[in-house]
Scaffold this active site. Structure first.
Site, PDB file in Angstrom:
ATOM      1  N   ASP A   1       4.287  16.214  10.281  1.00 18.71           N
ATOM      2  CA  ASP A   1       4.557  15.680   8.942  1.00 18.71           C
ATOM      3  C   ASP A   1       3.273  15.658   8.111  1.00 18.71           C
ATOM      4  OD1 ASP A   1       6.267  14.762   6.975  1.00 18.71           O
ATOM      5  OD2 ASP A   1       6.310  12.687   7.689  1.00 18.71           O
TER       6      ASP A   1
ATOM      7  N   LEU B   1       0.829  -1.210   0.000  1.00 16.73           N
ATOM      8  CA  LEU B   1       0.000   0.000   0.000  1.00 16.73           C
ATOM      9  C   LEU B   1       0.860   1.255   0.000  1.00 16.73           C
ATOM     10  CD1 LEU B   1      -2.699  -1.062   2.610  1.00 16.73           C
ATOM     11  CD2 LEU B   1      -3.008  -0.848   0.140  1.00 16.73           C
TER      12      LEU B   1
HETATM   13  P1  ADP Z   1       5.969   6.203   6.958  1.00 11.54           P
HETATM   14  O1  ADP Z   1       6.218   6.591   8.366  1.00 11.54           O
HETATM   15  O2  ADP Z   1       6.941   5.196   6.468  1.00 11.54           O
HETATM   16  O3  ADP Z   1       5.792   7.368   6.034  1.00 11.54           O
HETATM   17  P2  ADP Z   1       3.090   5.844   6.785  1.00 11.54           P
HETATM   18  O4  ADP Z   1       2.314   5.541   8.015  1.00 11.54           O
HETATM   19  O5  ADP Z   1       3.009   7.223   6.253  1.00 11.54           O
HETATM   20  O6  ADP Z   1       4.600   5.390   7.024  1.00 11.54           O
HETATM   21  O7  ADP Z   1       2.662   4.812   5.653  1.00 11.54           O
HETATM   22  C1  ADP Z   1       3.316   4.828   4.388  1.00 11.54           C
HETATM   23  C2  ADP Z   1       2.266   4.822   3.282  1.00 11.54           C
HETATM   24  O8  ADP Z   1       1.494   3.615   3.386  1.00 11.54           O
HETATM   25  C3  ADP Z   1       1.247   5.947   3.350  1.00 11.54           C
HETATM   26  O9  ADP Z   1       1.739   7.120   2.730  1.00 11.54           O
HETATM   27  C4  ADP Z   1       0.072   5.338   2.591  1.00 11.54           C
HETATM   28  O10 ADP Z   1       0.266   5.395   1.197  1.00 11.54           O
HETATM   29  C5  ADP Z   1       0.142   3.861   3.019  1.00 11.54           C
HETATM   30  N1  ADP Z   1      -0.725   3.626   4.184  1.00 11.54           N
HETATM   31  C6  ADP Z   1      -0.423   3.866   5.475  1.00 11.54           C
HETATM   32  N2  ADP Z   1      -1.438   3.566   6.296  1.00 11.54           N
HETATM   33  C7  ADP Z   1      -2.446   3.133   5.514  1.00 11.54           C
HETATM   34  C8  ADP Z   1      -3.798   2.695   5.769  1.00 11.54           C
HETATM   35  N3  ADP Z   1      -4.280   2.653   6.996  1.00 11.54           N
HETATM   36  N4  ADP Z   1      -4.565   2.349   4.713  1.00 11.54           N
HETATM   37  C9  ADP Z   1      -4.063   2.403   3.454  1.00 11.54           C
HETATM   38  N5  ADP Z   1      -2.818   2.802   3.150  1.00 11.54           N
HETATM   39  C10 ADP Z   1      -2.000   3.176   4.154  1.00 11.54           C
HETATM   40 MG    MG Z   2       4.275   8.782   5.820  1.00 17.82          MG
END
Ligand code: ADP
Ligand code: MG
Length: 328
Positions: free
Chosen positions: A157, A38
């Site tokens: 962020d 994702l």
């Molecule tokens: P990081 O700290 O590595 O940036 P994130 O929590 O932002 O991690 O997650 C990375 C990416 O994964 C997000 O930008 C989004 O595209 C996808 N993602 C994260 N959480 C979800 C979710 N609950 N449902 C769908 N996609 C998600």
């Molecule tokens: Mg992120």
């Protein structure tokens, strides 16, 4: 239960959680959907999965406990604690379960099927958000951010990659994700030096000045600008140029993309892209801003149109938010 003296440590990290950390293999209870992930960041990979017992879809965020030779379990616990704290807010992604393995932890999150708003931000103008979409989504983002700020949590962020949608078409509701850089600002210790994403970072962060809830409001200003125009207002040819543009507040409101927009949209952005953090609009101010007020047309439509099941759900959600938001 993970505990520490005061529930928070000096660097603004929460260290007490109530979610049980499960140690059985994650794959015992979930089928991980094969194929494309994702999303992914520097230290996390997010995969879609299905809970075997219920058939429900979730997003599993795999987080490495060691990063660059450093133990980061404390940071992961903080991220869990913030998700718990925001559990009552429908604008923040819900945390379902947590698993811990030898070298990583898995946060099982509510699945946001519509993906990042990033895609619509960079899309051709005909596929991009309409101003009314931006207004509705921005109200929701502000509701989430106002909730966090009332709890003295700053996200640090906020950017299109960390704002997800419950569905893409029709355009659903937003879910704020990624509390990896978030901090508690209520502690007596000043927080500085946390670096977000260059394009969205506030001048005080660059100047090594104290961080506050206003730091998020700057990023909201950049976010609205991008959502409305598809242009990243401070982006330069390299990091240095971007930082220079930010510290000089080198921003243009004369792009042709602005011509078709409500004039109050520009005033809204201008109330946020202000150098002095204390002069910026707060999330609550923004929710009261003229640009985001429902027009007579909006109200007429909401009264005259038959209420679809989806709308009903939204209405209940709002009430729930209001109830859980009451400050004591
Ligand atoms: P990081 O700290 O590595 O940036 P994130 O929590 O932002 O991690 O997650 C990375 C990416 O994964 C997000 O930008 C989004 O595209 C996808 N993602 C994260 N959480 C979800 C979710 N609950 N449902 C769908 N996609 C998600
Ligand atoms: Mg992120």
């Amino acid at each position: 239960r993970v505990r520490c003296e005061s529930g928070q440590n000096r660097s603004g990290l929460l260290c007490e959680i109530r979610t049980a950390i499960r140690s059985e293999p994650f794959t015992e209870r979930y089928d991980v959907t094969p194929g494309r992930e994702l999303g992914r960041g520097k230290f996390a990979v997010v995969r879609k999965c299905v809970e075997k017992s219920t058939g429900k879809e979730f997003a599993a965020k795999y987080m490495r406990k060691r990063r660059k030779g450093q133990d980061c379990r404390t940071e992961i616990i903080h991220e869990i604690a913030v998700l718990e704290l925001a559990g009552a807010c429908p604008r923040v992604v819900n945390l379902h379960e947590v698993y811990e393995m030898a070298s990583e932890m898995v946060l099982v999150l509510e699945y946001a099927a519509g993906g990042e708003i990033f895609n619509q931000c960079v899309a051709d103008r005909d596929e991009a958000f309409k101003e009314d979409d931006v207004k509705r989504l921005m109200r929701q983002i502000l509701e989430g951010v106002a909730f966090l700020h009332r709890s003295s949590v700053v996200h640090l962020d906020l950017k299109p990659q960390n704002i997800l949608l419950t569905s893409e078409s029709p355009l659903g509701h937003i879910k704020v994700v990624d509390f990896g850089l978030s901090r508690l600002v209520s502690s007596s210790h000043e927080i500085r030096e946390i670096m977000g994403t260059p394009e969205y970072v506030a001048p005080e962060v660059l100047n090594y000045e104290p961080i506050s809830t206003a730091t998020d409001m700057w990023s909201i200003g950049v976010l609205v600008y991008v959502m409305l125009t598809g242009i990243s207002p401070f982006l330069g040819d390299d990091k240095q140029e971007t930082f220079l543009n930010i510290s000089q507040i080198n921003v243009s409101y004369t792009e042709e993309e602005f011509e078709t927009l409500d004039e109050s949209a520009i005033l809204f952005i201008k109330s946020l892209l202000i150098k002095e953090p204390e002069s910026r609009a707060t999330a609550e101010d923004c929710l009261k801003h003229q640009w985001l007020q429902l027009t007579e047309q909006d109200l007429k439509e909401s009264i005259c149109e038959p209420v679809s099941p989806d709308d009903e759900e939204e209405e209940e959600e709002e009430l729930f938010v209001m109830a859980s938001y009451t400050p004591d």
